[in-house]
Enzyme design. Structure first.
Site, mmCIF file in Angstrom:
data_model
loop_
_atom_site.group_PDB
_atom_site.id
_atom_site.type_symbol
_atom_site.label_atom_id
_atom_site.label_comp_id
_atom_site.label_asym_id
_atom_site.label_seq_id
_atom_site.Cartn_x
_atom_site.Cartn_y
_atom_site.Cartn_z
ATOM 1 N N HIS A 49 44.195 3.313 26.718
ATOM 2 C CA HIS A 49 44.466 3.426 28.151
ATOM 3 C C HIS A 49 43.758 2.320 28.937
ATOM 4 C CE1 HIS A 49 46.389 7.146 27.152
ATOM 5 N NE2 HIS A 49 45.260 7.748 26.831
ATOM 6 N N ASP B 226 51.028 8.505 22.232
ATOM 7 C CA ASP B 226 50.014 9.431 22.724
ATOM 8 C C ASP B 226 50.450 10.888 22.600
ATOM 9 O OD1 ASP B 226 47.777 10.528 23.866
ATOM 10 O OD2 ASP B 226 47.918 9.465 25.763
#
Length: 457
Positions: free
Chosen positions: A274, A325
């Site tokens: 991220h 993810d």
């Protein structure tokens, strides 16, 4: 999955490290590319398989969350649904689901990754304990289930066992909802030994290590865990949420990525997952460190995380890979599209991440290939000595009509073909045919039984 005998595949066009080439014969022995011949003449028995791309690496997956897709979209009673309210729902989801269910859910996620153009997955594996939080008699039970799903589907595995010990910065005791994740250093060292043993049975599997985040691991624990990676990659969540940044500042006086840059010596072995919220200085220093930004644009949008400063990061030589993810949607091209579109919305422009006078889809694909391979120690392209991990496009789809070379990549990423990918070869073995995984029927049946147990039991 079994190894394939020596054989060759012929493609009218192929994306090679040096660029597009025509009439390409790829010879494969023991799952590895033995030779690449361009300008070849097709023999009588050879079939032109169309356009070949190197498969991408999925740098960040929590495979078990595939079963949650679409189940967390109802608005709660309070204001401000966000990552933290989603996380609370995810913890409750973990109350059920044993080894059989985890393996079945993971197998579906892995099959869909192959169908979506990923040929390797970096599985950020933090589900270690039973539903009551107890250690399994076989400490590597769930790691073995992840490897089993990789073996069943054929996907290349970069297994990233996660060290997770605390509920917040400064060593806060773990919460009840985190009980399936928790380890101590001694137990985690044993888990790493088990993981390496398990992965050794898979062709070209990689084992790295993943200290979960600065909120879940103390500095002393990071110092103990990182050497356990050996020569493998190191992944960590960082600066996904503004609250995480604020809490890190309150704890240490530094932002998460700033703290990592100052204290752990980031280099090419690291992948920061991220890294959404960066200052200009952090962006510059992270790009120069060589660490990969592990971007998951579909999940980041789904959770309302924010937008990574990709324009500045890439302009300074930063590397990125993409991951699925939470696996709410699994599609390599979809991640690249979401990445570019988030930048277009932020910068109010078009072709924002493209190299100058270059294709946007081509730029994104090549950069994701390079960064993903670095982050997972996976295949870098269609070249001698690399695993024969290949993807061919479904050229009968009208989205590809009249297009060639990088224009095909632009159409793959931005035109969203309904039948984007035709065939996927993993180590030279066909694992996706006519857009479907060759074992999808059996995998779906197991998944349905698992979902009944998890959601209805």
């Amino acid at each position: 999955m079994p190894q394939t005998a020596a054989h060759s595949l012929f493609f009218g066009r192929a994306l090679l490290p040096q660029g597009w080439a025509g009439d390409v014969r790829i010879t494969i022995a023991d799952g590895v590319i033995a030779s690449v011949e361009t300008g070849a003449t097709r023999t009588g028995g050879e079939v032109d398989l169309g356009v070949a791309l190197p498969g991408l690496s999925n740098v960040h997956s929590h495979a078990f969350q595939r079963a949650m897709a679409g189940l967390t979209e109802e608005r709660g009673p309070n204001e401000g649904d966000d990552f933290w309210s989603w996380r609370a729902l995810m913890y409750r989801f973990l109350d059920r689901g044993g080894p059989e269910e985890i393996e079945a859910i993971t197998a579906l996620a892995f099959a869909e990754m192959l169908e979506g153009g990923f040929t390797r997955v970096g599985e950020f594996h933090y589900l270690h304990n039973d539903p009551d939080g107890r250690t399994y008699a076989d400490r590597g039970e769930l790691a073995a289930r992840i490897a089993g799903a990789a073996d069943q589907t054929g996907i290349a595995l970069t297994l990233l066992p996660v060290f997770y010990a605390h509920a917040g910065f400064g060593g806060t005791p773990p919460a009840h909802g985190q009980r399936r994740f928790i380890n101590d250093i001694d137990g985690f060292s044993k888990l790493m030994d088990e993981s390496r043993h398990i992965a050794s049975a898979l062709p070209d599997a990689v084992v790295g290590v993943a200290p979960h985040s600065l909120r879940a691991v103390t500095p002393e624990e990071i110092a103990a865990v990182v050497p356990m990676a050996g020569d493998g990659p190191i992944h960590i969540h960082a600066a996904e949420q503004t609250k995480e940044v604020d809490d890190c500042l309150a704890w240490s006086g530094a932002r998460p990525v700033q703290w990592l840059l100052d204290n752990v010596g980031l280099d090419r072995r690291w992948c920061l997952i991220h890294a959404t919220h960066l200052t200009a200085d952090e962006t510059t220093r992270m790009a120069k460190s060589g660490a990969v930004a592990g971007l998951c644009p579909v999940t980041e949008a789904n959770l309302g995380d924010g937008v990574f400063p990709a324009v500045d990061f890439l302009s300074q030589g930063g590397a990125f890979g993409v991951g699925t993810d939470s696996n709410v949607l699994i599609d390599a091209a979809g991640e690249l599209r979401a990445l570019e579109y988030s930048q277009r919305l932020t910068h109010r422009g078009r072709a924002v991440l493209a190299d100058r006078e270059a294709s946007t889809g081509g730029t994104l694909y090549r950069r994701a290939l390079a960064g993903g391979a670095q982050a997972t120690q996976g295949t870098t392209g269609i070249a001698v000595g690399q695993a024969a991990d290949l993807v061919s496009l479904e050229l009968e789809d009208l989205a590809y009509a009249g297009r060639s070379d990088d224009a095909l990549l632009d159409s793959l990423v931005f035109a969203g073909p309904k039948r984007a990918i035709r065939t996927v070869w993993r180590r030279g073995r066909e694992v996706v045919k006519n857009g479907r995984h060759i074992a999808r029927g059996a995998i779906e049946a197991r998944y349905r039984r698992a979902l009944d147990a998890v959601l209805g039991g």
